[in-house]
Design a protein around this motif. Structure first.
Motif, mmCIF file in Angstrom:
data_model
loop_
_atom_site.group_PDB
_atom_site.id
_atom_site.type_symbol
_atom_site.label_atom_id
_atom_site.label_comp_id
_atom_site.label_asym_id
_atom_site.label_seq_id
_atom_site.Cartn_x
_atom_site.Cartn_y
_atom_site.Cartn_z
ATOM 1 N N VAL A 75 0.828 -1.077 -0.067
ATOM 2 C CA VAL A 75 -0.066 -0.123 -0.088
ATOM 3 C C VAL A 75 0.873 1.394 -0.038
ATOM 4 O O VAL A 75 0.642 2.145 -0.672
ATOM 5 C CB VAL A 75 -0.849 0.097 1.156
ATOM 6 N N LEU A 76 1.912 1.391 0.739
ATOM 7 C CA LEU A 76 2.808 2.386 0.923
ATOM 8 C C LEU A 76 3.393 2.760 -0.608
ATOM 9 O O LEU A 76 3.779 3.618 -0.923
ATOM 10 C CB LEU A 76 3.774 2.018 1.818
ATOM 11 N N ILE A 131 1.063 4.148 -2.888
ATOM 12 C CA ILE A 131 0.363 5.734 -2.562
ATOM 13 C C ILE A 131 1.810 6.482 -2.935
ATOM 14 O O ILE A 131 1.639 7.403 -3.412
ATOM 15 C CB ILE A 131 0.412 5.638 -1.130
ATOM 16 N N ALA A 159 1.981 9.691 -5.190
ATOM 17 C CA ALA A 159 2.058 11.057 -4.510
ATOM 18 C C ALA A 159 3.544 11.845 -5.042
ATOM 19 O O ALA A 159 3.506 12.853 -4.986
ATOM 20 C CB ALA A 159 2.002 10.885 -3.190
ATOM 21 N N LEU A 212 3.175 14.749 -7.134
ATOM 22 C CA LEU A 212 2.653 16.032 -6.594
ATOM 23 C C LEU A 212 3.856 16.652 -5.415
ATOM 24 O O LEU A 212 4.031 17.847 -5.617
ATOM 25 C CB LEU A 212 1.460 15.733 -5.649
ATOM 26 N N ALA A 213 4.603 15.789 -5.294
ATOM 27 C CA ALA A 213 5.737 16.316 -4.282
ATOM 28 C C ALA A 213 6.867 17.127 -5.126
ATOM 29 O O ALA A 213 7.659 17.926 -4.427
ATOM 30 C CB ALA A 213 6.527 15.285 -3.603
ATOM 31 N N PHE A 214 7.044 16.951 -6.321
ATOM 32 C CA PHE A 214 8.023 17.618 -6.944
ATOM 33 C C PHE A 214 7.324 19.080 -7.701
ATOM 34 O O PHE A 214 7.809 19.450 -8.683
ATOM 35 C CB PHE A 214 8.558 16.769 -8.141
ATOM 36 N N GLU A 215 6.280 19.373 -7.252
ATOM 37 C CA GLU A 215 5.346 20.505 -7.872
ATOM 38 C C GLU A 215 5.423 21.598 -6.835
ATOM 39 O O GLU A 215 5.339 21.591 -5.527
ATOM 40 C CB GLU A 215 4.014 20.093 -7.967
ATOM 41 N N SER A 216 6.160 22.733 -7.265
ATOM 42 C CA SER A 216 6.378 24.004 -6.503
ATOM 43 C C SER A 216 5.510 25.269 -7.055
ATOM 44 O O SER A 216 4.930 24.920 -7.997
ATOM 45 C CB SER A 216 7.681 24.012 -6.157
ATOM 46 N N SER A 217 5.964 26.448 -6.617
ATOM 47 C CA SER A 217 5.305 27.457 -7.209
ATOM 48 C C SER A 217 6.013 28.653 -6.669
ATOM 49 O O SER A 217 6.730 28.821 -5.680
ATOM 50 C CB SER A 217 3.862 27.326 -6.785
ATOM 51 N N PHE A 218 6.042 29.850 -7.725
ATOM 52 C CA PHE A 218 6.666 30.925 -7.455
ATOM 53 C C PHE A 218 5.332 32.042 -6.669
ATOM 54 O O PHE A 218 4.300 31.817 -7.306
ATOM 55 C CB PHE A 218 7.201 31.903 -8.637
ATOM 56 N N ASP A 278 9.767 28.264 -4.099
ATOM 57 C CA ASP A 278 9.474 29.252 -3.100
ATOM 58 C C ASP A 278 8.557 29.128 -2.249
ATOM 59 O O ASP A 278 8.699 29.307 -1.105
ATOM 60 C CB ASP A 278 8.946 30.495 -4.195
ATOM 61 N N ILE A 290 2.595 30.802 -9.048
ATOM 62 C CA ILE A 290 2.737 30.186 -10.282
ATOM 63 C C ILE A 290 3.353 28.908 -10.212
ATOM 64 O O ILE A 290 4.229 28.664 -9.729
ATOM 65 C CB ILE A 290 3.454 30.973 -11.393
ATOM 66 N N ALA A 291 2.601 27.911 -10.508
ATOM 67 C CA ALA A 291 3.044 26.497 -10.249
ATOM 68 C C ALA A 291 4.273 26.176 -11.073
ATOM 69 O O ALA A 291 4.287 26.289 -12.494
ATOM 70 C CB ALA A 291 1.907 25.446 -10.345
ATOM 71 N N THR A 292 5.239 25.291 -10.740
ATOM 72 C CA THR A 292 6.556 24.905 -11.541
ATOM 73 C C THR A 292 6.524 23.485 -11.215
ATOM 74 O O THR A 292 6.264 22.999 -10.024
ATOM 75 C CB THR A 292 7.557 25.849 -11.277
#
Lengths: 138, 142
Positions: free
Chosen positions: A29-30, A33, A37, A40-46, B54, B132-134
């Motif tokens: 299961v781990l 998951i 996931a 999603l963990a490698f998505e960031s934002s400015f 960020d 802004i997503a990256t």
């Protein structure tokens, strides 16, 4: 794999066997998951500020140390009105965004430039020390 | 002396529920942790790559625009960009935090005008914190 103790073949005596089924269940299961996931963990934002398109233009004298970036093409950028190749952008921004300045950047981007190129410039600006990024209204 | 031989106890047929409880508890914990991250659209979006990291917050409202122009607020599809301000205002009002982060998730191939319009719409809808997503680049690879 299991560990067995005692007499099993004869059908007599206690059977002490480590039951690994729960461990394997939880592990599987781990794994599933984590597979789901990980993207999603490698998505960031400015963080950016967006100017009001209907507001009057800001008086330049109020922001003397703000760096003006204009993205005119996929690989063409102007820093305070001076054309700079995208490869030299970090070098051009470094002295302007050094510690002790306002470290604010206003970014204007041509409509036809791709979002990827726009973010690439934001990324270079952020890595060069920009802390406050404003996206021009129009 | 003769020992009295006791009959063996009857076989105990009992379902072992321990594994299912283990798995269920792990699932509950994982879902609790990842629920905020899952509240975004599954529209196909190729996010632009970036090194800088960020914003680390996971509690945000996502505005997704796919390569074909389809729009979504969180996981809800939106007909057009004109509907974004009203829907966003509703979501911001429904939440506890009026200053909730609003992240624009736009495909890297889209023209900047699309993203700018979406940022304008978000601002019109009351968003005070915009992002802004990256896609994070790690070790030279996204």
């Amino acid at each position: 794999m299991s560990l067995r103790f005692g007499r099993r073949e004869s059908g007599e005596g206690p059977l002490s066997e480590v039951n690994t089924t729960p461990l394997i269940d939880v592990s599987l299961v781990l794994v599933v998951i984590l597979l789901l996931a990980t993207p999603l963990a490698f998505e960031s934002s400015f963080g950016v500020h967006k100017g009001d398109p209907l507001a009057p233009p800001a008086v330049v004298a109020e922001l003397p140390e703000r760096v003006e970036l204009a993205i005119t093409g996929e690989h063409q950028v102007e820093v305070n009105g001076r054309a700079v190749a995208i490869g030299q952008l970090a070098g051009a921004l470094g002295p302007l965004l050094r510690p002790g300045t306002t470290r604010a950047v206003a970014v204007a981007c041509a409509d036809d430039v791709s979002h990827g190129a726009f973010v690439r410039v934001l990324d270079i600006a952020r890595q060069s020390g920009a802390q406050d990024i404003n996206v021009a209204g129009n | 002396m003769r020992l009295k031989q006791t009959p063996p106890p009857p076989p105990m047929a009992r379902i072992n529920v321990t594994p299912i409880i283990d798995v269920a508890l792990v699932l509950v914990i994982i879902l609790l942790v990842t629920a905020p991250m899952m509240s975004m659209s599954d529209l196909p979006v190729d996010l632009p790559d970036a090194h800088a990291r960020d914003i680390e917050r996971h509690d945000f409202i996502s505005l997704t625009v796919a390569r074909d122009g389809r729009l979504a607020i969180d996981e809800t599809a939106v007909a057009g960009i004109g509907d974004v301000p009203a829907l966003l205002r509703e979501r911001l009002a429904a939440g506890r935090d009026r200053d909730r982060l609003v992240v624009v998730r736009a495909d890297a191939s889209l023209p900047h005008r699309t993203v700018r319009r979406l940022l304008d719409a978000a601002r019109e809808g009351g968003a005070r914190n915009l992002g802004i997503a990256t896609a994070q680049i790690t070790d030279g690879r996204p």
